[in-house]
Design an enzyme around this catalytic site. Structure first.
Site: not given
Ligand code: NAP
Length: 281
Positions: A51, A95, A118
């Site tokens: 990322k 995460q 997300d």
């Protein structure tokens, strides 16, 4: 059989985004993604590295927050709240997985909806199910982009998803429904899985079992999307689909690596740029 080249498609998406980021910077907006990682999970480290590379490539600021394995929920929420009000931060990503003492769904709930790149905040999840503008979670978003880029018809198609997780199966179900596909979702309690997958125009495997989907589980000419990222006994990365076997029957198929994985990261970048643009407005 045609290979769906997620790697190449992701590259072209990133190239277009780079131009958009340049424009944003000319307008005084410096897009920034904040990534929170708790503990020392090996796979997570690889994902966040990819990322950060994508951010660097398109000119997005990347800031990582590495928290100790034993932090409390209050400490995690405190950081999220600080990032929520930080005007220089446009996207926030937490995460997964998190250590056991932390409730990931409670944490997702606290991420500001307009920074939830997300798409895991329940407000964005709900908006997706209402087919409203929102941040769509990156793996399903990438799968839809791939199918559309290869002109694979979704309207009226029967799509069968294997796996019902909150991060892949369920949001993908909504994405496909929003595109007027007829969708069946299977899971570990599904009876006679093969008889369902064999009926599908599009099979999406997201169950996390190496080489699980075999040729006798798909019909001739089916489109097969492999979300799985697994390590086999030799330590090699393989998908949930037995590629050698299934590619003989499929009309289109994604490889692992080089299929859904790079598209997931490209769509994260799309969402970060979307969040930054919204700030400009
Ligand atoms: P997950 O949370 O473990 O969910 C797995 C799902 O598969 C569950 O719904 C489970 O059913 C179902 N399942 C398990 N065994 C099954 C079986 N034998 N038959 C039918 N269904 C079965 O997994 P996930 O997080 O969605 O990830 C799935 C895979 O995709 C993993 O390999 C992961 O690494 C990969 N992944 C890749 C990307 C990418 O960017 N390429 C992104 C995310 C995940 P139950 O609900 O009944 O338990």
């Amino acid at each position: 059989m045609e290979l769906i080249d997620g790697k190449a498609l992701a590259k072209s998406i990133r190239e277009n985004l780079k131009e958009e980021v340049d424009k944003l910077k000319k307008n005084g907006i410096n897009p920034r993604l904040a990534v929170i990682m708790v503990g020392d999970d090996k796979a997570s480290k690889v994902y966040v590295k990819n990322k950060s590379k994508a951010c660097e490539e398109i000119g997005v600021d990347y800031k990582e927050y590495l928290l100790e394995e034993d932090i409390t929920m209050d400490e995690l929420l405190n950081l999220i709240h600080i990032l929520n009000v930080d005007k220089n931060v446009h996207g926030i990503l937490l995460q997964s997985p998190l250590p056991k003492q932390l409730d990931i769904n409670e944490a997702f709930k606290e991420i500001a909806t307009e920074k939830d790149v997300d798409g895991f905040n329940p407000i964005n999840v709900g908006k997706l199910s209402l087919n409203q503008d929102c941040f769509v979670s990156c793996t399903p978003y990438g799968i839809i982009k791939m199918l559309e880029s290869y002109n694979i018809p979704l309207e009226g198609a029967h799509a069968v998803i294997v796996g019902r997780s909150n991060i892949v199966g369920k949001p993908l179900l909504q994405c496909l429904l929003n595109k007027n596909a007829t969708v069946t979702i299977c899971h570990s309690k599904t009876k006679d899985l093969a008889s369902t997958t064999k009926n599908a125009d599009i099979v999406i495997a997201a169950l996390g079992k190496p080489n699980f989907i075999k040729a006798d589980m798909v019909r001739e000419g089916a489109v097969v999307i492999d979300v799985g990222i697994n390590r086999n006994e030799e330590g090699k990365i393989v998908g949930d689909v037995d590629f050698e076997d299934v590619s003989k029957k499929a009309s289109y198929i994604t490889p692992v690596p080089g299929g859904v994985g790079p598209m997931t990261i490209a769509m994260l970048m799309v969402n970060v740029v979307k969040a930054a643009k919204a700030r400009m407005k």
